[in-house]
Write a protein that holds these residues in place. Structure first.
Motif, short mmCIF file in Angstrom:
data_model
loop_
_atom_site.label_atom_id
_atom_site.label_comp_id
_atom_site.label_asym_id
_atom_site.label_seq_id
_atom_site.Cartn_x
_atom_site.Cartn_y
_atom_site.Cartn_z
N SER A 156 31.98 41.23 52.89
CA SER A 156 30.75 41.38 52.10
C SER A 156 30.85 42.59 51.18
O SER A 156 30.39 42.55 50.04
N ARG A 157 31.47 43.66 51.65
CA ARG A 157 31.67 44.84 50.81
C ARG A 157 32.59 44.51 49.64
O ARG A 157 32.35 44.92 48.50
N ARG A 158 33.64 43.75 49.91
CA ARG A 158 34.57 43.33 48.86
C ARG A 158 33.87 42.48 47.80
O ARG A 158 34.05 42.68 46.61
N MET A 159 33.06 41.53 48.26
CA MET A 159 32.32 40.68 47.33
C MET A 159 31.32 41.49 46.51
O MET A 159 31.17 41.30 45.31
N ARG A 160 30.63 42.42 47.15
CA ARG A 160 29.67 43.27 46.45
C ARG A 160 30.39 44.12 45.40
O ARG A 160 29.90 44.27 44.27
N ASP A 161 31.55 44.65 45.74
CA ASP A 161 32.33 45.44 44.78
C ASP A 161 32.78 44.58 43.60
O ASP A 161 32.75 45.03 42.46
N ARG A 162 33.18 43.34 43.88
CA ARG A 162 33.58 42.45 42.79
C ARG A 162 32.43 42.13 41.87
O ARG A 162 32.57 42.13 40.65
#
Length: 111
Positions: A22-28
């Motif tokens: 979820s952090r990765r998706m939010r960063d993207r």
């Protein structure tokens, strides 16, 4: 069969993995929104800047005070500002790409 401690450890690992995803998706999404906002700002400013620069060049220049100015009698100042903004956007995207590549490498190295 797993005992309770093993199941709890598996649940913790799964929760940690879901948090990372979820952090990765939010960063993207944040990166994509930032690039889109910068592109929108450059396109908007590039459409308005030549007119603003031309009107300011004619009103602010007064004879010999701006005789050495490169932009005294034309609207080139707008194009200069757009060029600088485009350069800043390019640098920002480059830094973002390097950070994404580094984070991808770090994720590959961690077990």
């Amino acid at each position: 069969m797993r005992n309770t401690d093993e199941r709890l450890a598996a649940v913790r690992d799964r929760v940690a993995e879901l948090d990372r995803q979820s952090r990765r998706m939010r960063d993207r999404y944040l990166a994509a929104a930032s690039v889109a906002a910068c592109l929108l700002a450059i396109v908007t400013l590039s459409s308005y800047m030549p007119g603003w620069a031309e009107t300011s060049a004619h009103t602010e220049s007064s004879g010999m005070a701006s005789a050495a100015s490169l932009f005294a009698e034309n609207g080139a100042l707008g194009y200069l500002v757009i060029g600088i903004l485009a350069f800043v956007l390019g640098v920002s995207v480059t830094v973002l790409c390097f950070r994404l590549r580094k984070s991808a490498r770090d994720k590959d190295e961690t077990p």
